[in-house]
Motif scaffolding. Structure first.
Motif, short mmCIF file in Angstrom:
data_model
loop_
_atom_site.label_atom_id
_atom_site.label_comp_id
_atom_site.label_asym_id
_atom_site.label_seq_id
_atom_site.Cartn_x
_atom_site.Cartn_y
_atom_site.Cartn_z
N LEU A 132 0.84 -1.21 0.00
CA LEU A 132 0.00 0.00 0.00
C LEU A 132 0.86 1.25 0.00
O LEU A 132 0.57 2.22 -0.71
CB LEU A 132 -0.92 0.01 1.22
N ALA A 133 1.93 1.26 0.77
CA ALA A 133 2.79 2.44 0.88
C ALA A 133 3.49 2.75 -0.43
O ALA A 133 3.85 3.91 -0.69
CB ALA A 133 3.81 2.24 1.99
N GLN A 134 3.68 1.76 -1.27
CA GLN A 134 4.35 1.99 -2.56
C GLN A 134 3.47 2.74 -3.53
O GLN A 134 3.95 3.32 -4.49
CB GLN A 134 4.80 0.66 -3.15
N SER A 135 2.18 2.77 -3.29
CA SER A 135 1.25 3.47 -4.17
C SER A 135 1.37 4.98 -3.95
O SER A 135 1.34 5.45 -2.82
CB SER A 135 -0.19 3.04 -3.87
N PRO A 136 1.46 5.74 -5.04
CA PRO A 136 1.53 7.20 -4.90
C PRO A 136 0.21 7.81 -4.41
O PRO A 136 0.17 8.98 -4.05
CB PRO A 136 1.87 7.68 -6.30
N VAL A 137 -0.83 7.00 -4.34
CA VAL A 137 -2.13 7.46 -3.86
C VAL A 137 -2.09 7.75 -2.37
O VAL A 137 -2.75 8.67 -1.89
CB VAL A 137 -3.22 6.41 -4.18
N TYR A 138 -1.28 7.00 -1.63
CA TYR A 138 -1.26 7.12 -0.18
C TYR A 138 -0.05 7.89 0.32
O TYR A 138 1.06 7.71 -0.16
CB TYR A 138 -1.29 5.73 0.47
N GLU A 139 -0.30 8.73 1.31
CA GLU A 139 0.78 9.48 1.97
C GLU A 139 1.57 8.55 2.89
O GLU A 139 2.79 8.58 2.90
CB GLU A 139 0.16 10.62 2.78
N TYR A 140 0.86 7.75 3.66
CA TYR A 140 1.46 6.76 4.53
C TYR A 140 0.39 5.77 4.97
O TYR A 140 -0.80 5.95 4.68
CB TYR A 140 2.17 7.37 5.74
N VAL A 141 0.81 4.72 5.66
CA VAL A 141 -0.10 3.67 6.12
C VAL A 141 0.09 3.51 7.62
O VAL A 141 1.22 3.37 8.10
CB VAL A 141 0.18 2.33 5.39
N GLU A 142 -1.01 3.51 8.36
CA GLU A 142 -0.99 3.31 9.80
C GLU A 142 -1.10 1.82 10.10
O GLU A 142 -1.90 1.12 9.48
CB GLU A 142 -2.15 4.03 10.47
N VAL A 143 -0.31 1.34 11.06
CA VAL A 143 -0.34 -0.06 11.46
C VAL A 143 -0.68 -0.10 12.95
O VAL A 143 0.03 0.47 13.77
CB VAL A 143 1.03 -0.74 11.20
N TYR A 144 -1.80 -0.76 13.27
CA TYR A 144 -2.29 -0.82 14.65
C TYR A 144 -2.01 -2.19 15.27
O TYR A 144 -1.89 -3.20 14.57
CB TYR A 144 -3.79 -0.52 14.69
N SER A 145 -1.99 -2.21 16.59
CA SER A 145 -1.66 -3.42 17.34
C SER A 145 -2.67 -4.55 17.13
O SER A 145 -2.34 -5.71 17.28
CB SER A 145 -1.55 -3.11 18.83
N ASP A 146 -3.91 -4.20 16.77
CA ASP A 146 -4.93 -5.21 16.58
C ASP A 146 -4.94 -5.76 15.15
O ASP A 146 -5.80 -6.57 14.80
CB ASP A 146 -6.31 -4.64 16.93
#
Length: 159
Positions: A132-146
């Motif tokens: 997902l992060a490699q896509s220029p569409v997204y600024e960044y990706v959040e990763v949660y503990s759950d």
């Protein structure tokens, strides 16, 4: 926490102030890391991210100053704690430093900023965010503990 507020970044006419909060591994109860998100946390995760937060994340790649980077990391951690969206393990994003790096992860627990080459192996659970992060569409990706992975667009909205 220090009662003093510090000026960290300037976005538009209003400076962003912060009070650092530390989420050291021993301060996050294991049951918190294991439990599913509450209805409030799920709702908060769907809300747009403020421009100041997006700018702070962008600034991570724009500075070589380790002290400033540490302040940014603390500010980002504090912003996510205040949002009450659950336990954020970290962020994964495209890297703008240039070759040989293509992406990086920021862990809020431990304040680790690590850059990756295309052939490097990204550790779980951040490995699920890499595509997902490699896509220029997204600024960044959040990763949660759950296990939730939330892509954030450049305008702060989530996908």
């Amino acid at each position: 926490m220090s009662p003093q507020k510090r000026r960290l970044i300037q976005v538009g006419p209003q400076p962003v102030s912060l009070q650092p909060v530390s989420l050291a591994p021993d301060t996050v109860p294991a049951q918190t890391l294991q439990r599913p998100p509450s209805a409030l946390e799920r709702r908060r995760r769907r809300e747009p991210r403020p421009g100041e937060l997006l700018q702070a994340v962008r600034n991570l790649d724009l500075t070589q100053d380790a002290a400033y980077r540490a302040e940014l990391t603390e500010w980002i951690e504090d912003a996510y704690t205040e949002r009450m969206g659950g336990v954020l393990l970290g962020l994964f994003a495209r890297c703008h430093l240039g070759p040989p790096y293509v992406d990086h992860r920021l862990t809020v627990v431990g304040h680790i900023l690590e850059h990756y080459r295309p052939t490097d192996i990204v550790p779980p659970p951040f490995d699920a965010a890499r595509t997902l992060a490699q896509s220029p569409v997204y600024e960044y990706v959040e990763v949660y503990s759950d296990g939730d992975i939330i892509p954030v667009l450049a305008d702060g909205s989530v996908s």
